[in-house]
Scaffold this active site. Structure first.
Site, PDB file in Angstrom:
ATOM      1  N   TYR A 196       0.829  -1.494   0.065  1.00  0.00           N
ATOM      2  CA  TYR A 196       0.063  -0.259  -0.066  1.00  0.00           C
ATOM      3  C   TYR A 196       0.867   1.222  -0.035  1.00  0.00           C
ATOM      4  CZ  TYR A 196      -4.116  -3.017   0.631  1.00  0.00           C
ATOM      5  OH  TYR A 196      -5.016  -3.777   0.754  1.00  0.00           O
ATOM      6  N   LYS A 220       2.561 -14.492   5.818  1.00  0.00           N
ATOM      7  CA  LYS A 220       2.857 -15.654   4.605  1.00  0.00           C
ATOM      8  C   LYS A 220       4.281 -15.957   4.542  1.00  0.00           C
ATOM      9  CE  LYS A 220       1.285 -18.630   1.327  1.00  0.00           C
ATOM     10  NZ  LYS A 220       0.530 -19.682   1.387  1.00  0.00           N
ATOM     11  N   ASP A 254      -3.096 -18.065   4.405  1.00  0.00           N
ATOM     12  CA  ASP A 254      -4.181 -18.877   3.704  1.00  0.00           C
ATOM     13  C   ASP A 254      -4.852 -19.937   4.774  1.00  0.00           C
ATOM     14  OD1 ASP A 254      -1.673 -20.077   3.981  1.00  0.00           O
ATOM     15  OD2 ASP A 254      -1.747 -20.646   1.847  1.00  0.00           O
ATOM     16  N   ASP A 268      -6.388  -6.441   4.662  1.00  0.00           N
ATOM     17  CA  ASP A 268      -7.610  -5.980   3.907  1.00  0.00           C
ATOM     18  C   ASP A 268      -8.577  -7.123   3.526  1.00  0.00           C
ATOM     19  OD1 ASP A 268      -9.172  -4.525   2.124  1.00  0.00           O
ATOM     20  OD2 ASP A 268      -7.466  -3.786   0.982  1.00  0.00           O
TER      21      ASP A 268
HETATM   22  O1  AKG Z   1      -9.163   2.710  -0.738  1.00  0.00           O
HETATM   23  C1  AKG Z   1      -9.447   1.351  -1.488  1.00  0.00           C
HETATM   24  O2  AKG Z   1      -9.839   2.047  -2.491  1.00  0.00           O
HETATM   25  C2  AKG Z   1      -9.631   0.348  -0.785  1.00  0.00           C
HETATM   26  C3  AKG Z   1      -9.338   0.257   0.452  1.00  0.00           C
HETATM   27  C4  AKG Z   1      -9.845  -0.859   1.356  1.00  0.00           C
HETATM   28  O3  AKG Z   1     -10.259  -1.814   0.435  1.00  0.00           O
HETATM   29  C5  AKG Z   1      -9.688  -1.039   2.639  1.00  0.00           C
HETATM   30  O4  AKG Z   1      -9.278  -0.314   3.272  1.00  0.00           O
HETATM   31  O5  AKG Z   1     -10.337  -1.951   3.019  1.00  0.00           O
HETATM   32 MG    MG Z   2     -10.802  -3.326   1.701  1.00  0.00          MG
END
Ligand code: AKG
Ligand code: MG
Ligand code: NDP
Length: 478
Positions: A163, A240, A341, A365
């Site tokens: 990210y 992982k 997983d 996420d």
């Molecule tokens: O900012 C986004 O487009 C996705 C962020 C996301 O999926 C989240 O933080 O769960």
């Molecule tokens: Mg998300």
């Protein structure tokens, strides 16, 4: 110093929240900035504000009140500030100034254009812990047979991993240069990589996982576990590491290292608990037999590996037998780890065995959407982004564009994010009222389309988004 804004004006009444030692100091009349959000934000935000305000009024009878400060991001910001002004300086100034904010979802264009506004906010304010609780409200329809057994909190590292957004598009000059450099210089200079080569037509992304970033997240996760009763006082490091040893594997190792250094008195690792309990069952157990019991396949290992495991058994017993042995470890925070997983199936097959799941950014996420699905879907998935001097509350879900403006989406996740915000500022009575209202509305089958279609028999017609807010409020006095 006076703070100035270009196009927004803070409320003329209300006071500022400040932070001390990472904790908010909250007046009875805090000013809290909010971002309405794109897509279904137009439906969800008014419903959320109505429920939060009603709960505060009911709980404190006018003694406490939030003074909302509307700030802009996403499409709405572009309307006010001009094209591509998705995240205006005014908004950043206001959040910095007032410390705590709440937001609806914001659209992220796919492939190109601006990178995620949501991620940008987390990085700008260093909101390193994304906290996403997934717990079940009785009566919520679920694809799972025993959703009530799941009660986990995802603690997701929120600022790094992929990210960070450092990547290069396939075929660009820098991507080609980097691939060439890796293939000709760095990979050959690293014997463990053998003859591997990166395909010349690859895009390249960087996955930084730092010790500092990992440990500050795990610290928060353990601190939270310390507040939970048995058996929920445990932290699972999700990774992982078998595939990504120096990023995900390092996250696990740094997590254990932190647990054993900063939290030694109150923590036991799963491996340590096995070693201690083996000795408790047989005080004459040799180090080697103990090693054999904690390491399946011990006898097939090389002498060097056997010696390493025996050394670990010895050092655990030397270090913590006095403080953790003879069953004392059972009262400590358990820290274990699971491969990413595997945890996806474990939360389905053995949901009650888990509590706090400490993850890196991408795994968290994925995992937070999956866990939310078990307890009723994305309409029931709240979240908080927490840093040391700022916090922004937001749902797990996105803008759900096909439902935007129809007054039909479930506002539950943002309302529950509001509950997290109220708990964070210490307004527990108001938070409890909302939780009670949601539980009663669901139990009475007063639900929006997403839950209505899964209920047995289905609820028809479902409540609108705004009606669900009213239903929650109507149960405050139950
Ligand atoms: O900012 C986004 O487009 C996705 C962020 C996301 O999926 C989240 O933080 O769960
Ligand atoms: Mg998300
Ligand atoms: N923090 C944020 O602001 C986030 C923003 N995003 C962004 O949102 C945009 C849309 O993303 P998308 O992939 O469609 O994911 P979304 O989470 O927005 O929606 C996917 C599906 O999830 C269900 N859903 C989402 N929200 C709710 C809700 N409140 N109540 C009930 N069901 C819900 C709906 O399913 P169904 O139609 O089957 O009922 C919806 O179609 C993208 O730009 C993405 O980047 C994504 C995640 C987080």
């Amino acid at each position: 110093m006076t703070v100035s804004y270009e196009k927004i004006t803070p409320p003329t009444t209300g006071s500022k929240i400040t932070f001390s030692d990472g904790k908010p100091l909250v007046p009875d009349d805090p000013i809290i900035p909010f971002i309405r959000g794109d897509g279904t934000g137009v439906d969800i935000w008014p419903a959320t504000a109505k429920v939060i305000d009603a709960a505060i009024a009911t709980a404190y009878g006018g003694q406490r009140k939030i003074h909302w400060f509307k700030v802009y991001a996403g499409d709405e910001a572009c309307e006010i500030y001009g094209t591509y002004q998705y995240l205006p300086q005014d908004t950043l100034t206001a959040i910095k100034e007032y410390g705590i904010a709440i937001k609806g979802p914001l659209t992220t264009p796919i492939g190109g254009g601006i990178r995620s506004l949501n991620v940008a906010l987390r990085q700008i304010f260093d909101l390193y812990a994304c906290v996403r609780p997934c717990r079940y409200y009785a009566g919520t329809p679920s694809p799972h047979k025993t959703p009530e057994k799941l009660d986990v909190i995802v603690y997701r590292e929120n600022t790094e991993d992929i990210y960070l957004g450092i990547e290069w598009k396939q075929g660009t000059e820098i991507a080609d240069k980097l691939i060439n450099y890796l293939n000709t210089e760095l990979i050959p200079a690293t014997p463990e990589h053998g003859k591997k080569q990166i395909p010349l037509d690859a895009g390249i992304g960087i996955k930084p996982i730092s010790k500092t970033g990992s440990q500050r997240l795990v610290r928060r996760a353990i601190e939270r576990a310390l507040t939970l009763p048995k058996p929920k006082n445990q932290v699972t490091l999700v990774h992982k590491g078998n595939i990504m040893k120096y990023t995900e594997g390092a996250f696990r190792d740094w997590g254990y290292e932190l647990a054993k250094s900063e939290f030694r008195d109150v923590c036991v690792t799963e491996m340590e608990s096995w070693i201690l309990s083996n000795k408790e069952k047989n005080h004459d157990l040799s180090i080697e037999d103990n090693a054999r019991m904690v390491e399946p396949g011990y006898d097939a290992l090389t002498d060097e590996k056997k010696a390493k495991i025996c050394q670990e058994v010895t050092s655990v017993l030397d270090a913590i037998w006095e403080t953790h042995g003879n069953g004392q470890w059972k009262d400590k925070i358990m820290v274990n780890d699971r491969i990413a997983d595997s945890i996806f199936q474990q939360i389905q097959t053995r949901p009650d065995e888990y509590s706090i799941l400490a993850t890196m950014n991408l795994n968290g996420d994925y995992l937070s959407d999956a866990a939310a699905a078990i307890v009723g879907g994305l309409g029931m998935g709240p979240g908080a982004n927490i840093g040391d001097t700022c916090a922004i509350f937001e749902a797990t879900h996105g803008t759900a564009p096909k439902h935007a403006g129809l007054d039909r989406i479930n506002p539950g996740s943002v309302i529950l994010s509001g509950v997290m915000m109220l708990e964070y500022i210490g307004w527990q009575e108001a938070a409890d009222l909302i939780k009670k209202g949601i539980a009663a509305a669901i139990a009475n089958r007063q639900v929006t389309y997403d839950l209505a279609r899964l209920m047995e028999p289905p609820v028809n017609p479902p409540l609108k988004c705004s009606e669900f807010a009213d239903a929650i409020i109507s149960h405050f006095g139950d």
